[in-house]
Design a protein around this motif. Structure first.
Motif, mmCIF file in Angstrom:
data_model
loop_
_atom_site.group_PDB
_atom_site.id
_atom_site.type_symbol
_atom_site.label_atom_id
_atom_site.label_comp_id
_atom_site.label_asym_id
_atom_site.label_seq_id
_atom_site.Cartn_x
_atom_site.Cartn_y
_atom_site.Cartn_z
ATOM 1 N N ALA A 27 0.819 -1.214 0.000
ATOM 2 C CA ALA A 27 0.000 0.000 0.000
ATOM 3 C C ALA A 27 0.853 1.265 0.000
ATOM 4 C CB ALA A 27 -0.922 0.004 1.221
ATOM 5 N N ASP A 28 2.184 1.129 -0.193
ATOM 6 C CA ASP A 28 3.050 2.298 -0.181
ATOM 7 C C ASP A 28 2.961 3.051 -1.503
ATOM 8 O OD1 ASP A 28 4.962 1.101 -2.077
ATOM 9 O OD2 ASP A 28 5.427 -0.243 -0.425
ATOM 10 N N VAL A 29 3.697 4.148 -1.592
ATOM 11 C CA VAL A 29 3.552 5.034 -2.746
ATOM 12 C C VAL A 29 4.047 4.377 -4.035
ATOM 13 C CG1 VAL A 29 5.784 6.175 -2.412
ATOM 14 C CG2 VAL A 29 3.950 7.386 -3.583
ATOM 15 N N VAL A 30 5.089 3.531 -3.962
ATOM 16 C CA VAL A 30 5.594 2.881 -5.172
ATOM 17 C C VAL A 30 4.541 1.914 -5.719
ATOM 18 C CG1 VAL A 30 7.338 1.305 -6.100
ATOM 19 C CG2 VAL A 30 8.018 3.149 -4.562
ATOM 20 N N ALA A 31 3.930 1.125 -4.838
ATOM 21 C CA ALA A 31 2.889 0.199 -5.287
ATOM 22 C C ALA A 31 1.695 0.955 -5.856
ATOM 23 C CB ALA A 31 2.447 -0.691 -4.119
ATOM 24 N N ARG A 32 1.304 2.026 -5.205
ATOM 25 C CA ARG A 32 0.176 2.823 -5.716
ATOM 26 C C ARG A 32 0.518 3.416 -7.075
ATOM 27 N NH1 ARG A 32 -0.498 7.043 -1.257
ATOM 28 N NH2 ARG A 32 -2.145 7.836 -2.617
ATOM 29 N N ALA A 33 1.757 3.881 -7.235
ATOM 30 C CA ALA A 33 2.196 4.430 -8.525
ATOM 31 C C ALA A 33 2.138 3.369 -9.612
ATOM 32 C CB ALA A 33 3.607 4.995 -8.399
ATOM 33 N N MET A 34 2.577 2.149 -9.309
ATOM 34 C CA MET A 34 2.566 1.088 -10.308
ATOM 35 C C MET A 34 1.147 0.726 -10.728
ATOM 36 S SD MET A 34 5.573 0.446 -11.273
ATOM 37 C CE MET A 34 5.373 -1.116 -12.135
ATOM 38 N N ARG A 35 0.228 0.723 -9.777
ATOM 39 C CA ARG A 35 -1.164 0.429 -10.133
ATOM 40 C C ARG A 35 -1.739 1.530 -11.025
ATOM 41 N NH1 ARG A 35 -1.240 -1.718 -4.648
ATOM 42 N NH2 ARG A 35 -2.147 0.176 -3.755
ATOM 43 N N LEU A 36 -1.363 2.775 -10.750
ATOM 44 C CA LEU A 36 -1.848 3.883 -11.579
ATOM 45 C C LEU A 36 -1.224 3.845 -12.975
ATOM 46 C CD1 LEU A 36 -1.855 6.733 -8.920
ATOM 47 C CD2 LEU A 36 -3.854 5.920 -10.194
ATOM 48 N N ILE A 37 0.052 3.515 -13.059
ATOM 49 C CA ILE A 37 0.705 3.418 -14.375
ATOM 50 C C ILE A 37 0.052 2.322 -15.199
ATOM 51 C CG2 ILE A 37 2.853 2.815 -15.554
ATOM 52 C CD1 ILE A 37 4.333 4.209 -13.210
ATOM 53 N N ALA A 38 -0.244 1.177 -14.558
ATOM 54 C CA ALA A 38 -0.933 0.094 -15.261
ATOM 55 C C ALA A 38 -2.310 0.514 -15.723
ATOM 56 C CB ALA A 38 -1.039 -1.135 -14.353
ATOM 57 N N ASP A 39 -2.915 1.437 -15.002
ATOM 58 C CA ASP A 39 -4.240 1.929 -15.363
ATOM 59 C C ASP A 39 -4.182 3.062 -16.386
ATOM 60 O OD1 ASP A 39 -6.966 1.218 -14.640
ATOM 61 O OD2 ASP A 39 -7.196 3.275 -13.935
ATOM 62 N N GLY A 40 -2.992 3.357 -16.902
ATOM 63 C CA GLY A 40 -2.861 4.325 -17.993
ATOM 64 C C GLY A 40 -2.801 5.777 -17.592
ATOM 65 N N VAL A 41 -2.548 6.074 -16.327
ATOM 66 C CA VAL A 41 -2.579 7.468 -15.885
ATOM 67 C C VAL A 41 -1.461 8.293 -16.525
ATOM 68 C CG1 VAL A 41 -2.196 8.961 -13.874
ATOM 69 C CG2 VAL A 41 -3.821 7.085 -13.734
ATOM 70 N N VAL A 42 -0.265 7.728 -16.653
ATOM 71 C CA VAL A 42 0.837 8.490 -17.245
ATOM 72 C C VAL A 42 0.542 8.819 -18.703
ATOM 73 C CG1 VAL A 42 3.274 8.384 -17.908
ATOM 74 C CG2 VAL A 42 2.570 7.627 -15.642
ATOM 75 N N ASP A 43 -0.057 7.878 -19.432
ATOM 76 C CA ASP A 43 -0.396 8.137 -20.835
ATOM 77 C C ASP A 43 -1.434 9.241 -20.960
ATOM 78 O OD1 ASP A 43 1.350 6.211 -21.756
ATOM 79 O OD2 ASP A 43 -0.163 4.629 -21.781
ATOM 80 N N ARG A 44 -2.369 9.284 -20.013
ATOM 81 C CA ARG A 44 -3.455 10.274 -20.111
ATOM 82 C C ARG A 44 -3.105 11.613 -19.472
ATOM 83 N NH1 ARG A 44 -6.156 5.799 -18.231
ATOM 84 N NH2 ARG A 44 -6.631 6.775 -16.217
ATOM 85 N N GLU A 45 -2.365 11.579 -18.359
ATOM 86 C CA GLU A 45 -2.159 12.797 -17.582
ATOM 87 C C GLU A 45 -0.693 13.164 -17.401
ATOM 88 O OE1 GLU A 45 -4.288 12.441 -13.869
ATOM 89 O OE2 GLU A 45 -5.945 11.361 -14.817
ATOM 90 N N GLY A 46 0.210 12.329 -17.900
ATOM 91 C CA GLY A 46 1.626 12.601 -17.742
ATOM 92 C C GLY A 46 2.109 12.330 -16.325
ATOM 93 N N VAL A 47 3.417 12.521 -16.116
ATOM 94 C CA VAL A 47 3.993 12.314 -14.786
ATOM 95 C C VAL A 47 3.433 13.308 -13.776
ATOM 96 C CG1 VAL A 47 6.139 12.209 -13.454
ATOM 97 C CG2 VAL A 47 6.069 11.304 -15.790
#
Length: 490
Positions: free
Chosen positions: A83-103
């Motif tokens: 549940a830490d920030v790295v795991a949350r970031a990985m789940r968001l990246i898998a969900d396409g957040v970087v592609d849609r909203e950038g870093v």
């Protein structure tokens, strides 16, 4: 794990598929990177380099192995149970957040600066968010190239690339082939399927018990949004650029997934949500080994190992359904949810089945007249309050949400007690340690197995099951004869 070189070498020499996705092996003599179970002769240990992600291997100059296709490995189970920030970031990246909203969008969702996110991801995964998203785009591009005849320009933008040049360069760097060469290599004698439905195989770590997984999803399916048809769980999904229909069928060594999308740009996120729903990135060996240490659970685990936690493609939807389902039968909960769908959901076409609507969003339900709900006044208040909290962002149940904050915000709403909070945490948030000792099915199973029957005493006993208590719930539920425990018949 990639830092334990001796253990990694043993896994590669044994071609142990259990470690696929945990780490990747770069071979300095060939310049390729592989999954641990690659079928080729294992390289000499001194020629191996280990990386925590495909992106890190790619950044180190290695290209993907054409035999084992490391980009198709199951995802690391680390992002499931942490549940830490790295795991949350990985789940968001898998969900396409970087592609849609950038870093910056990723950082904003996590409540950190872009510099902090870059530093933490690089420290643990050997790659930053852009490189991780690039590796994911490469995987999506390969899938579209190999399974569809759509033009390469459309493939590039559907996979999330901002330009044809970036698409060409990435495919060439990762796969050592041009996009056209990759398609020609795979399509010899096997032309790609039509551009309508996409058929693919979703890998998982064995074992996998499909009974409760598909049984639960089918038994609780909301008419019009979900159905069991021709041996597959079918589900309408609301996606960032449109909608889609997923059909998921269990097979001995994979899940067959057929996706029909209104916009191909949603392919990556659709795959991610299907994997999430079926909990395919779990490590069943680690889970079952721990649960077997309790004599009361050992026989249950040995009887049907590899149980997964059935989740959802839409967390706000599930939260509303959990509240609707409080203190009513499964059939009644389905009926009430179907009424909301018919009245407020967005209609869709489904030529291949009986799906008719997308489940309504919290925003669409904001104008809901409580008097139209066939519930007691207190339950109507709970539903409308939850709808408002979801619509205005007071409660965040997204894949990158903070699990404990979400629990606290849900608990603060009127009419939402521990059972509902933990059910949402288990199936919507994906917390593998969620536990519902007050559930009637759990208490009945506890009595049958001579486990403590009171919630407090059972919670104390369940401390030995942590951090996998949500999986223990699946094994306990399986002691009953409810339809959720049975794989539906074709």
């Amino acid at each position: 794990m990639h830092e334990d070189a001796e253990r990694c070498v043993r896994a590669v020499q044994a071609k142990d598929a259990r470690f696929d996705g945990w780490f990747f092996t770069g071979v300095i003599t060939t310049g390729i990177y592989c999954r641990p179970s690659c079928p080729v002769v294992a390289p000499k240990p001194e020629n191996m380099r280990f990386y925590p992600s495909a992106a890190a291997a790619q950044q180190a100059g290695f290209r993907a192995c054409k035999r084992c296709r490391p980009d198709t490995s199951p995802g690391s189970p680390e992002w499931n149970h942490r549940a830490d920030v790295v795991a949350r970031a990985m789940r968001l990246i898998a969900d396409g957040v970087v592609d849609r909203e950038g870093v910056p969008g990723l950082a904003r969702r996590l409540g950190y600066s872009t510099r902090q996110i870059e530093r933490q991801l690089n420290a643990e995964l050997g790659a930053g968010p852009l490189a991780l998203a690039r590796a994911q785009r490469a995987q999506t591009a390969r899938l579209l190239i190999e399974t569809t005849p759509i033009p390469m320009g459309d493939v590039a933008f559907a996979a999330g690339f901002s330009s044809i040049r970036a698409f060409n360069d990435t495919v060439r760097d990762v796969f050592a082939l041009t996009p056209t060469g990759l398609r020609d290599r795979v399509a010899k004698g096997h032309p790609p399927a039509g551009s309508g439905a996409l058929s693919l195989r979703l890998p998982f770590r064995a074992p996998l018990c499909p009974d409760n997984l598909f049984g639960h999803l089918a038994a609780t399916a909301v008419p019009g949004v979900e159905e069991w048809r021709d041996g597959a769980y079918r589900r309408a999904m609301r996606l960032p650029h449109g909608h889609g229909i997923a059909a998921l069928s269990p097979r001995p060594d994979h899940i067959t997934c057929t996706l029909t999308l209104s916009d191909l740009r949603d392919l990556t996120i659709a795959i991610s949500r299907c994997r999430w729903t079926l909990d395919l990135d779990a490590d069943p060996v680690a889970v079952d080994d721990l649960l077997r240490t309790d004599p009361a659970l050992a026989a249950l685990v040995d009887k049907a190992p590899g149980r997964r936690v059935p989740r959802t493609v839409d967390a706000p939807e599930f939260a509303l359904r959990a509240v609707i389902g409080q203190q009513v039968s499964t059939a009644a909960a389905r009926t009430h949810a179907a009424r909301l769908v018919t009245a407020h959901g967005d209609p869709i076409d489904d030529p291949n089945g009986g799906l008719t609507h997308l489940f309504p969003t919290p925003s669409a339900l904001s104008a809901l007249d409580p008097e139209t709900l066939a519930f007691p006044k207190t339950r109507r208040t709970t539903i409308t309050t939850l709808v408002d909290a979801l619509a205005n962002g007071q409660v965040d149940l997204g894949v990158g949400s903070d699990w404990e904050k979400a629990r606290a915000h849900l608990s603060a709403l009127p009419g939402i007690g521990p059972w509902t909070v933990e059910t949402i945490a288990m199936r919507a948030l994906g917390d593998p340690d969620a536990f519902i000792p007050t559930d009637l099915g759990i208490r009945a199973a506890a009595k049958t197995l001579d486990l403590p029957s009171t919630p407090a005493a059972l919670t104390q006993r369940a401390a030995g099951w942590r951090p996998w208590r949500a999986y223990a719930v699946q094994y306990l539920w399986a002691t009953g004869d409810h339809a959720i425990n049975l794989l539906p018949t074709p």
